[in-house]
Write an enzyme that holds these catalytic residues in place. Structure first.
Site, short mmCIF file in Angstrom:
data_model
loop_
_atom_site.label_atom_id
_atom_site.label_comp_id
_atom_site.label_asym_id
_atom_site.label_seq_id
_atom_site.Cartn_x
_atom_site.Cartn_y
_atom_site.Cartn_z
N CYS A 101 51.65 -34.48 -10.36
CA CYS A 101 51.90 -35.52 -9.35
C CYS A 101 52.88 -34.73 -8.47
O CYS A 101 53.80 -34.25 -8.96
CB CYS A 101 52.67 -36.84 -9.86
SG CYS A 101 53.55 -37.75 -8.70
N CYS A 105 53.69 -38.96 -1.82
CA CYS A 105 53.02 -39.78 -1.25
C CYS A 105 53.64 -41.29 -1.03
O CYS A 105 53.23 -41.88 0.00
CB CYS A 105 51.82 -39.81 -2.11
SG CYS A 105 51.13 -38.54 -2.73
N THR A 192 59.04 -42.18 -8.78
CA THR A 192 58.55 -40.81 -8.58
C THR A 192 59.48 -40.08 -7.72
O THR A 192 59.64 -40.52 -6.50
CB THR A 192 57.11 -41.03 -8.33
OG1 THR A 192 56.29 -41.57 -8.98
CG2 THR A 192 56.39 -39.60 -7.96
N GLU A 261 59.72 -38.62 -13.06
CA GLU A 261 60.05 -40.18 -12.75
C GLU A 261 61.51 -40.45 -13.25
O GLU A 261 62.04 -39.68 -14.10
CB GLU A 261 59.17 -41.14 -13.61
CG GLU A 261 57.79 -40.57 -13.58
CD GLU A 261 57.02 -40.92 -12.33
OE1 GLU A 261 57.42 -41.55 -11.52
OE2 GLU A 261 55.92 -40.21 -12.23
N HIS A 296 48.85 -46.90 -1.14
CA HIS A 296 49.15 -45.87 -2.20
C HIS A 296 47.70 -46.22 -3.22
O HIS A 296 47.47 -45.04 -3.86
CB HIS A 296 50.30 -46.54 -2.99
CG HIS A 296 50.83 -45.50 -3.73
ND1 HIS A 296 51.05 -43.95 -3.26
CD2 HIS A 296 51.39 -45.36 -5.11
CE1 HIS A 296 51.73 -43.25 -4.25
NE2 HIS A 296 51.86 -44.21 -5.19
N TYR A 300 45.21 -42.34 -4.83
CA TYR A 300 44.87 -42.01 -5.77
C TYR A 300 43.45 -41.50 -5.74
O TYR A 300 42.79 -40.98 -6.84
CB TYR A 300 45.13 -43.43 -6.80
CG TYR A 300 46.41 -43.28 -7.36
CD1 TYR A 300 47.45 -43.42 -6.53
CD2 TYR A 300 46.39 -43.26 -9.00
CE1 TYR A 300 48.87 -43.49 -7.14
CE2 TYR A 300 47.71 -43.47 -9.28
CZ TYR A 300 49.04 -43.54 -8.37
OH TYR A 300 50.16 -43.41 -9.22
N CYS A 303 44.80 -37.77 -5.08
CA CYS A 303 45.39 -36.82 -5.83
C CYS A 303 44.90 -36.84 -7.25
O CYS A 303 44.63 -35.73 -7.87
CB CYS A 303 46.89 -37.24 -6.04
SG CYS A 303 47.27 -38.66 -6.90
N GLU A 451 49.67 -42.59 -14.81
CA GLU A 451 49.80 -42.80 -13.37
C GLU A 451 48.31 -43.67 -13.01
O GLU A 451 48.42 -44.40 -12.22
CB GLU A 451 50.16 -41.77 -12.70
CG GLU A 451 51.80 -41.65 -12.52
CD GLU A 451 52.16 -40.82 -11.43
OE1 GLU A 451 53.21 -40.26 -11.67
OE2 GLU A 451 51.42 -40.48 -10.61
FE1 SF4 Z 1 52.03 -38.75 -7.34
FE2 SF4 Z 1 49.53 -39.47 -6.59
FE3 SF4 Z 1 51.35 -41.22 -6.37
FE4 SF4 Z 1 51.16 -38.90 -4.66
S1 SF4 Z 1 49.81 -40.58 -5.02
S2 SF4 Z 1 53.12 -39.79 -5.63
S3 SF4 Z 1 50.39 -37.18 -6.31
S4 SF4 Z 1 50.70 -40.24 -8.47
FE FE Z 2 52.32 -42.55 -8.70
#
Ligand code: SF4
Ligand code: FE
Length: 517
Positions: A101, A105, A192, A261, A296, A300, A303, A451
């Site tokens: 991660c 984001c 995060t 985290e 968000h 996903y 990422c 996650e």
């Molecule tokens: Fe982390 Fe993915 Fe959330 Fe971005 S979208 S902060 S890489 S878990």
């Molecule tokens: Fe996340």
């Protein structure tokens, strides 16, 4: 300085006042030097470094809708659906580069959600939050800040609402209102990248009732603000990063990068008026949360697909080291992994391509498709991980320590008996197995699997939105019209009449989130 490079980012963090960070029972004297934090910072630094790379500039940067300048895409308000698509492409790229991660984001998604919602609030209440937030958004772009979106309250007794909790601090709240600002108290969990951030953007965690005004607070503060404490989260197998040297590099599986985290405690933190973007407008808390969550959930589809690319690469590599790359069932499993991974990417791209402009001017994802995207992400990376473990074999968890590999007394035995396919290196095979262990059970699995399950909301949260946004009444009209009519004319007429009937009450009530579909 609209675009920082990786070194400037590191320097900018070092310039902050000392952060109060507890880790493994100790208050850290120099948090940025701790191996867990240093490697997690490497990951964030990638988001700066690639923004200067000719090959990736186009996806990593964008033209600001606020100033016209080139800014890092992580600080950008989406101006069209192409921006939304490029966001997902950028996230896949970064997920491939670090296998974990990259933490940036949440701030981007919070930026877009708060920008849109302050506009709507001002329109309804005549408040002046949007102009204030615009200034914040420009400062974020210009300073190339990492903004830690702080949404998830600790929640205490889940059967009770914020105001019903025995301990009122279970949801972050305003404890004092002053002429020059507010004082906030509470905690935000699973934060995060918080220690790696310049700023924190606090938001409510759920929709609120009228008597819950103290919890309807959205505001920004510096990550080194007085009264903030960070208690760093443990991650599976994280101690393998300690000790340094070759043994810890090998056994950690992915020595360069990591996620981060922490539990953040806000102990009566003062926030001045110009950093407050919602203060008591309970009616808009739910909309802000749903918008943030939808953005968000889109993230996903980028990422985790990038992390999936690493997982698939690891599966192909270990199959070669094991000498089974040509076996038909292995090839089929690799096809399956790719099929699943690209399905997730397709969801990320689809909710972006179907995005729409919000009244504030920035673009929003298709919320139904974004929730479908994340719902798939709660399942499919686990299937990819299962297939990866299947292909890797049990050695992934029975492999002796790197210290035994480095010990002259046992090195020869391991080199001989852990050898794989002819012409392949035992050492590389061992390191690939450690990467697989990391991705599916270790520190990398925090990002790739847990996650995927809980980040951006646990599976049930998406199901609630899917049930709200997927229009079953309309679907019933189609089915009934086809079943109960016998000709082209009557079917079509029934559909039109039926749709009009089910859409009329919704037009009157249109929930803002549904209205953008
Ligand atoms: Fe982390 Fe993915 Fe959330 Fe971005 S979208 S902060 S890489 S878990
Ligand atoms: Fe996340």
């Amino acid at each position: 300085m609209a675009l920082m490079n990786a070194q400037q980012y590191r320097d900018s963090l070092a310039k902050r006042k000392p952060l109060k960070v507890y880790l493994d029972g100790k208050l850290l004297a120099d948090p940025l030097e701790h191996p867990y934090i240093r490697t997690s910072m490497n990951t964030v630094a990638l988001t700066y470094e690639l923004a200067h790379d000719v090959e990736y500039k186009q996806v990593m940067t964008a033209k600001s809708g606020l100033t016209g300048e080139t800014v890092n895409r992580f600080c950008h308000l989406h101006q069209n659906t192409e921006d939304l698509i490029n966001k997902v492409r950028m996230q896949r790229l970064l997920g491939q580069r670090c296998g974990t991660c990259f933490q940036r984001c949440v701030g981007l998604d919070a930026l877009n959600a708060v920008f849109a919602t302050t506009f709507d609030m001002d329109k309804k209440f005549g408040t002046r939050y949007h102009a204030r937030f615009r200034k914040f958004a420009i400062a974020m772009e210009q300073n190339d800040w990492i903004v830690d979106g702080a949404m998830t309250d600790v929640k205490g007794d889940r059967s009770k609402r914020p105001a019903e909790q025995q301990d009122k601090d279970m949801y972050l709240r305003v404890v004092e209102r002053r002429p020059d600002g507010v004082v906030i108290r509470g905690a935000k969990a699973h934060q995060t990248g918080s220690v790696n951030s310049h700023m924190v953007l606090v938001m409510p965690t759920a929709s609120l009732k009228e008597d819950e005004k103290d919890y309807a607070i959205t505001c920004a503060l510096a990550s080194d603000a007085e009264g903030l404490t960070y208690i760093y989260g443990r991650q599976s197998c994280d101690e393998r990063k300690l000790g340094g040297g070759e043994a810890s590099d090998i056994d950690s599986g992915s020595p360069t990068y990591g996620g981060q985290e922490s539990l953040m405690i806000f102990d009566d933190v003062f926030v001045p008026n110009d950093m407050i973007f919602m203060n008591g407008e309970t009616e808009f808390a739910g909309l802000l949360v749903d918008r943030f969550a939808s953005y968000h959930r889109q993230s996903y589809g980028g990422c985790k697909v990038g992390n999936g690319d690493v997982a698939i690469g690891a599966a192909c590599s270990i199959a070669e080291y094991n000498g089974v790359a040509k076996a038909s069932h292995i090839k089929d499993k690799i096809v399956e992994m790719n099929h699943i991974n690209e399905t997730l990417f397709a969801c990320g791209i689809a909710c972006s391509a179907n995005g729409k402009q919000l009244p504030a001017g920035n673009f929003f994802v298709d919320p139904l498709l974004a929730n479908v995207c994340k719902q798939n992400v709660t399942r499919l990376p686990y299937e990819i991980a299962r297939l990866l473990q299947d292909i890797a074999g049990g050695l992934m968890v029975t492999l002796p320590s790197a210290k035994d590999w480095l010990n002259p007394e046992t090195h020869g035995m391991l080199k001989k008996y852990l050898a794989g396919a002819e012409g392949t290196s035992t050492y590389e095979r061992m390191r690939m197995l450690r990467l697989i262990e990391n991705l599916t059970m270790g520190r990398g699995a925090v990002a790739y699997l847990t996650e995927s399950m809980h980040g951006a909301g646990s599976p049930q949260a998406q199901r609630v939105l899917i049930s709200r946004l997927a229009d079953v009444e309309e679907k019933k009209v189609y089915a009934r019209s086809l079943a109960l009519n016998n000709s082209l004319e009557t079917v079509e007429a029934a559909i039109r009449a039926g749709l009009e009937k089910v859409r009329a009450p919704k037009k009157a009530l249109a929930a803002p989130l549904a209205a953008v579909r």
